[in-house]
Design a protein around this motif. Structure first.
Motif, PDB file in Angstrom:
ATOM      1  N   ARG A  68      10.110   3.024 -41.975  1.00  9.23           N
ATOM      2  CA  ARG A  68       8.694   3.045 -41.569  1.00  9.23           C
ATOM      3  C   ARG A  68       8.493   2.546 -40.152  1.00  9.23           C
ATOM      4  O   ARG A  68       7.653   3.043 -39.416  1.00  9.23           O
ATOM      5  CB  ARG A  68       7.865   2.156 -42.499  1.00  9.23           C
ATOM      6  N   GLY A  69       9.218   1.540 -39.773  1.00  7.08           N
ATOM      7  CA  GLY A  69       8.994   0.922 -38.479  1.00  7.08           C
ATOM      8  C   GLY A  69       9.518   1.716 -37.302  1.00  7.08           C
ATOM      9  O   GLY A  69       9.002   1.588 -36.197  1.00  7.08           O
ATOM     10  N   PHE A  70      10.533   2.562 -37.523  1.00  4.82           N
ATOM     11  CA  PHE A  70      11.139   3.262 -36.393  1.00  4.82           C
ATOM     12  C   PHE A  70      10.145   4.194 -35.699  1.00  4.82           C
ATOM     13  O   PHE A  70      10.036   4.181 -34.479  1.00  4.82           O
ATOM     14  CB  PHE A  70      12.392   4.030 -36.818  1.00  4.82           C
ATOM     15  N   VAL A  71       9.429   5.012 -36.462  1.00  8.45           N
ATOM     16  CA  VAL A  71       8.463   5.929 -35.840  1.00  8.45           C
ATOM     17  C   VAL A  71       7.376   5.134 -35.134  1.00  8.45           C
ATOM     18  O   VAL A  71       6.950   5.488 -34.043  1.00  8.45           O
ATOM     19  CB  VAL A  71       7.858   6.906 -36.870  1.00  8.45           C
ATOM     20  N   ASP A  72       6.941   4.035 -35.754  1.00  5.05           N
ATOM     21  CA  ASP A  72       5.933   3.191 -35.105  1.00  5.05           C
ATOM     22  C   ASP A  72       6.444   2.684 -33.765  1.00  5.05           C
ATOM     23  O   ASP A  72       5.732   2.721 -32.763  1.00  5.05           O
ATOM     24  CB  ASP A  72       5.583   1.997 -35.996  1.00  5.05           C
ATOM     25  N   ALA A  73       7.685   2.205 -33.747  1.00  3.54           N
ATOM     26  CA  ALA A  73       8.256   1.691 -32.500  1.00  3.54           C
ATOM     27  C   ALA A  73       8.452   2.808 -31.488  1.00  3.54           C
ATOM     28  O   ALA A  73       8.163   2.643 -30.304  1.00  3.54           O
ATOM     29  CB  ALA A  73       9.591   0.995 -32.779  1.00  3.54           C
ATOM     30  N   PHE A  74       8.924   3.958 -31.957  1.00  9.14           N
ATOM     31  CA  PHE A  74       9.208   5.072 -31.057  1.00  9.14           C
ATOM     32  C   PHE A  74       7.930   5.636 -30.434  1.00  9.14           C
ATOM     33  O   PHE A  74       7.924   6.016 -29.271  1.00  9.14           O
ATOM     34  CB  PHE A  74       9.955   6.175 -31.818  1.00  9.14           C
ATOM     35  N   MET A  75       6.850   5.664 -31.201  1.00  5.97           N
ATOM     36  CA  MET A  75       5.614   6.271 -30.721  1.00  5.97           C
ATOM     37  C   MET A  75       4.618   5.258 -30.157  1.00  5.97           C
ATOM     38  O   MET A  75       3.545   5.628 -29.711  1.00  5.97           O
ATOM     39  CB  MET A  75       4.938   7.058 -31.858  1.00  5.97           C
ATOM     40  N   ALA A  76       4.972   3.985 -30.146  1.00  5.06           N
ATOM     41  CA  ALA A  76       4.057   2.948 -29.674  1.00  5.06           C
ATOM     42  C   ALA A  76       3.695   3.160 -28.209  1.00  5.06           C
ATOM     43  O   ALA A  76       4.438   3.754 -27.438  1.00  5.06           O
ATOM     44  CB  ALA A  76       4.692   1.570 -29.844  1.00  5.06           C
ATOM     45  N   VAL A  77       2.532   2.635 -27.841  1.00  4.67           N
ATOM     46  CA  VAL A  77       2.083   2.691 -26.451  1.00  4.67           C
ATOM     47  C   VAL A  77       3.114   1.980 -25.587  1.00  4.67           C
ATOM     48  O   VAL A  77       3.620   0.921 -25.943  1.00  4.67           O
ATOM     49  CB  VAL A  77       0.698   2.015 -26.305  1.00  4.67           C
ATOM     50  N   GLU A  78       3.418   2.588 -24.450  1.00 11.85           N
ATOM     51  CA  GLU A  78       4.448   2.048 -23.565  1.00 11.85           C
ATOM     52  C   GLU A  78       4.104   0.645 -23.094  1.00 11.85           C
ATOM     53  O   GLU A  78       2.970   0.339 -22.761  1.00 11.85           O
ATOM     54  CB  GLU A  78       4.631   2.958 -22.352  1.00 11.85           C
ATOM     55  N   GLN A  79       5.132  -0.175 -23.093  1.00 10.57           N
ATOM     56  CA  GLN A  79       5.054  -1.519 -22.541  1.00 10.57           C
ATOM     57  C   GLN A  79       5.987  -1.556 -21.331  1.00 10.57           C
ATOM     58  O   GLN A  79       6.920  -0.761 -21.244  1.00 10.57           O
ATOM     59  CB  GLN A  79       5.523  -2.545 -23.578  1.00 10.57           C
ATOM     60  N   PRO A  80       5.775  -2.489 -20.408  1.00  8.36           N
ATOM     61  CA  PRO A  80       6.733  -2.603 -19.306  1.00  8.36           C
ATOM     62  C   PRO A  80       8.134  -2.844 -19.861  1.00  8.36           C
ATOM     63  O   PRO A  80       8.303  -3.584 -20.815  1.00  8.36           O
ATOM     64  CB  PRO A  80       6.231  -3.822 -18.524  1.00  8.36           C
ATOM     65  N   GLU A  81       9.120  -2.185 -19.277  1.00 12.42           N
ATOM     66  CA  GLU A  81      10.513  -2.312 -19.681  1.00 12.42           C
ATOM     67  C   GLU A  81      10.728  -1.960 -21.148  1.00 12.42           C
ATOM     68  O   GLU A  81      11.547  -2.557 -21.837  1.00 12.42           O
ATOM     69  CB  GLU A  81      11.030  -3.728 -19.386  1.00 12.42           C
ATOM     70  N   ASP A  82      10.002  -1.002 -21.650  1.00 10.92           N
ATOM     71  CA  ASP A  82      10.108  -0.552 -23.032  1.00 10.92           C
ATOM     72  C   ASP A  82      11.289   0.411 -23.153  1.00 10.92           C
ATOM     73  O   ASP A  82      11.297   1.483 -22.563  1.00 10.92           O
ATOM     74  CB  ASP A  82       8.794   0.143 -23.435  1.00 10.92           C
ATOM     75  N   VAL A  83      12.301   0.016 -23.926  1.00 14.78           N
ATOM     76  CA  VAL A  83      13.485   0.844 -24.133  1.00 14.78           C
ATOM     77  C   VAL A  83      13.095   2.186 -24.749  1.00 14.78           C
ATOM     78  O   VAL A  83      13.631   3.231 -24.402  1.00 14.78           O
ATOM     79  CB  VAL A  83      14.489   0.104 -25.060  1.00 14.78           C
ATOM     80  N   PHE A  84      12.128   2.148 -25.641  1.00 14.94           N
ATOM     81  CA  PHE A  84      11.715   3.358 -26.350  1.00 14.94           C
ATOM     82  C   PHE A  84      11.017   4.354 -25.427  1.00 14.94           C
ATOM     83  O   PHE A  84      11.150   5.556 -25.603  1.00 14.94           O
ATOM     84  CB  PHE A  84      10.794   3.012 -27.528  1.00 14.94           C
ATOM     85  N   ALA A  85      10.266   3.874 -24.450  1.00 14.61           N
ATOM     86  CA  ALA A  85       9.511   4.764 -23.565  1.00 14.61           C
ATOM     87  C   ALA A  85      10.440   5.715 -22.817  1.00 14.61           C
ATOM     88  O   ALA A  85      10.168   6.919 -22.726  1.00 14.61           O
ATOM     89  CB  ALA A  85       8.669   3.956 -22.584  1.00 14.61           C
ATOM     90  N   GLU A  86      11.530   5.182 -22.287  1.00 16.46           N
ATOM     91  CA  GLU A  86      12.481   6.013 -21.548  1.00 16.46           C
ATOM     92  C   GLU A  86      13.107   7.064 -22.461  1.00 16.46           C
ATOM     93  O   GLU A  86      13.183   8.242 -22.120  1.00 16.46           O
ATOM     94  CB  GLU A  86      13.567   5.125 -20.946  1.00 16.46           C
ATOM     95  N   HIS A  87      13.538   6.640 -23.648  1.00 15.88           N
ATOM     96  CA  HIS A  87      14.144   7.575 -24.596  1.00 15.88           C
ATOM     97  C   HIS A  87      13.130   8.620 -25.063  1.00 15.88           C
ATOM     98  O   HIS A  87      13.448   9.802 -25.153  1.00 15.88           O
ATOM     99  CB  HIS A  87      14.716   6.825 -25.801  1.00 15.88           C
ATOM    100  N   ARG A  88      11.928   8.160 -25.378  1.00 19.18           N
ATOM    101  CA  ARG A  88      10.889   9.071 -25.845  1.00 19.18           C
ATOM    102  C   ARG A  88      10.610  10.147 -24.803  1.00 19.18           C
ATOM    103  O   ARG A  88      10.570  11.338 -25.112  1.00 19.18           O
ATOM    104  CB  ARG A  88       9.616   8.280 -26.161  1.00 19.18           C
ATOM    105  N   SER A  89      10.463   9.746 -23.558  1.00 23.81           N
ATOM    106  CA  SER A  89      10.178  10.700 -22.485  1.00 23.81           C
ATOM    107  C   SER A  89      11.310  11.714 -22.346  1.00 23.81           C
ATOM    108  O   SER A  89      11.085  12.925 -22.262  1.00 23.81           O
ATOM    109  CB  SER A  89       9.969   9.939 -21.179  1.00 23.81           C
TER     110      SER A  89
END
Length: 194
Positions: free
Chosen positions: A103-124
């Motif tokens: 459950r948490g992975f999609v939430d983390a992956f789709m969360a609003v970008e934070q500075p230095e967010d590891v997920f943001a780079e991968h998501r993009s």
């Protein structure tokens, strides 16, 4: 020297227990789980947790590092398929199954970008790759012409609900959900199996 090695081993054991507890709790209940709850499940004090993971973001990033890698592998494999429709359909199915288990992975992956967010780079990066794959499948005439990448994101977000299905039937339900989504994405004239 011996006590120094033991301390390092104890510190590594605490870190591993914290990550195991965080992965379990995030998978079961999503990202709303508090840091103190993670510490309790790991059977460590809050100070130990914060010493190993000074921020919630650091804990989330590390807890989902494996899933992030799996997600990247799924997208890269689908994009490498010489048949773009088959690659696209495979990505939808495999991502849906992966996401249903946590459950948490999609939430983390789709969360609003934070500075230095590891997920943001991968998501993009992954969404760019999927957009190119989708264009290839559209050019092939198999993916509906009005498809946009946000449609896939919507399916992945909707698939979060699959995490609430019993573990014994979750995989089957995720594959069925993915099949229905792929059928909805199929160009109307493309009456061929995926």
């Amino acid at each position: 020297m011996e006590s120094s090695r033991k301390l390092r081993a104890d510190a590594q054991e605490n870190r591993d227990r914290i990550l195991t507890a965080a992965r379990q709790l995030f998978a079961e209940r999503g990202l709303g789980v508090g840091m103190r709850e993670v510490a309790r499940r790991a059977e460590v004090g809050p100070a130990t947790l914060y010493r190993r993971f000074p921020t919630r973001r650091a804990l989330i990033d590390e807890a989902f590092a494996v899933e992030l890698g799996l997600c990247g592998d799924i997208v890269e494999t689908g994009c490498a398929d010489p048949d773009p429709w088959r690659g696209f359909a495979d990505v939808v199915e495999r991502l849906t199954v992966l996401n249903a288990s946590n459950r948490g992975f999609v939430d983390a992956f789709m969360a609003v970008e934070q500075p230095e967010d590891v997920f943001a780079e991968h998501r993009s990066r992954l969404l760019t790759m999927l957009t190119l794959l989708a264009r290839r499948a559209q050019a092939q005439g198999r993916l509906r012409a009005d498809f946009i990448i946000d449609d896939l994101v919507l399916v992945l977000i909707a698939g979060r609900g699959l995490a609430t299905v019993g573990a014994d039937t979750r995989d089957v339900a995720a594959r069925r959900f993915a099949m229905l989504a792929v059928d909805a994405f199929r160009h109307q004239d493309a009456n061929v199996p995926h």
